[in-house]
Design an enzyme around this catalytic site. Structure first.
Site: not given
Length: 295
Positions: A10, A58, A83, A117, A167
């Site tokens: 990312r 979104e 999302f 998460d 991530r």
């Protein structure tokens, strides 16, 4: 080989966007209130007049990005994979993919490596969702160098693209001195004749470790990195199936609709399994490649 880089893909994505935007004035970036996590904030800091935070909306973000693409810009819309592909599915399908607009969708924090998460954010369906949408190209780069190359290729490609971002910080394994990225083309990272391991994304590095351990135990395993899930490299898969007779897929995604299904579709169409009774023992003998999936 150059020294390995320990970096989350990312972050590599955010850095690549910045670099590309220096010479390409048409690149604009949208985020859904997660710029610090998706690393589009790197772009926003460098190009504040070309960065737009759409908030936790979104679907609206994708709609705005589609409008910008229709106006001739190259919009990049980013959020968590859950999302970006879940909440905004209808807008991606109807407003981006059907009219083949030049929108790049980035889904960060995909897979189970999001860890703490939690399950609601551990998206293991995004590749399946994006593969099912007509006109969509699906990319899942494996390390820092590959993400930079994939981001550049996505920006240069005229059409909808989904890019999966990781991530966790992971060590790079590709050598910048001889690495070459091409949309739709897999890469053989390790030669072998006994079995083929086909991997994608963050787990490619783990698969590379595994085939080296197998080699030490006398098992000749071929490793193929599939960074483009759609369109998939049929040629490299068929060749491996015919030459090794066994395929194992490794992915950080549900096997339903993911890499496992993508590879299975190629193999069953081109190299179907044919079992025949063995003349001596009466057992079944595999005449053509068989599939397995690491879950």
């Amino acid at each position: 080989m150059a020294e390995s880089v320990l970096k989350a893909t990312r972050e590599s994505f955010g850095e690549a966007l910045c670099e590309l935007a220096k010479t390409n004035k048409d690149i604009v970036v949208f985020d859904a209130d997660l710029a610090a996590a998706t690393k589009t904030g790197i772009f926003g800091k460098a190009f504040p007049d070309r960065f737009f935070d759409c908030g936790i909306a979104e679907g609206n973000m994708i709609g705005v990005a589609a409008g910008m693409a229709a106006a001739g810009k190259i919009p990049v819309a980013a959020s968590f994979a859950m999302f970006a592909t879940g909440r905004a599915f209808e807008q991606i399908r109807n407003s981006v993919a059907y009219p083949e607009l030049n929108v790049k969708i980035a889904g960060s924090h995909a897979g189970i490596s999001t860890g703490e998460d939690g399950a609601t954010h551990q998206c293991i369906e995004d590749i399946a969702i994006m593969r099912a949408i007509p006109n969509m190209t699906v990319l899942n780069p494996a390390d820092h160098l590959e993400m930079i190359a994939a981001t550049k290729a996505a920006i240069e490609y005229n059409g909808p693209v989904y890019i999966r971002l990781g991530r966790l910080a992971i060590p790079s394994f590709n050598d910048p001195d001889n690495y070459s990225f091409e949309l739709g083309k897999g890469i053989t990272l390790h030669e072998g004749n006994d079995v083929t391991v086909i991997a994608t994304g963050l787990v490619v590095n783990e698969a590379l470790k595994a085939v080296r351990e197998l080699e030490a135990e006398g098992v000749s395993a071929r490793l193929i990195n599939i960074h483009t899930i759609k369109p998939i490299d049929r040629e490299i898969i068929i060749k491996a199936a015919k030459e090794t007779g066994r395929i194992i897929t490794v992915e950080e995604h549900n096997v339903v609709g993911g890499l496992a299904d993508a590879v299975s579709e190629v193999v069953t169409a081109e190299c179907p399994v044919e079992d025949h009774p063995h003349r001596r023992s009466g057992s079944l003998r595999l005449q053509r490649p068989r599939m397995g999936a690491a879950r």
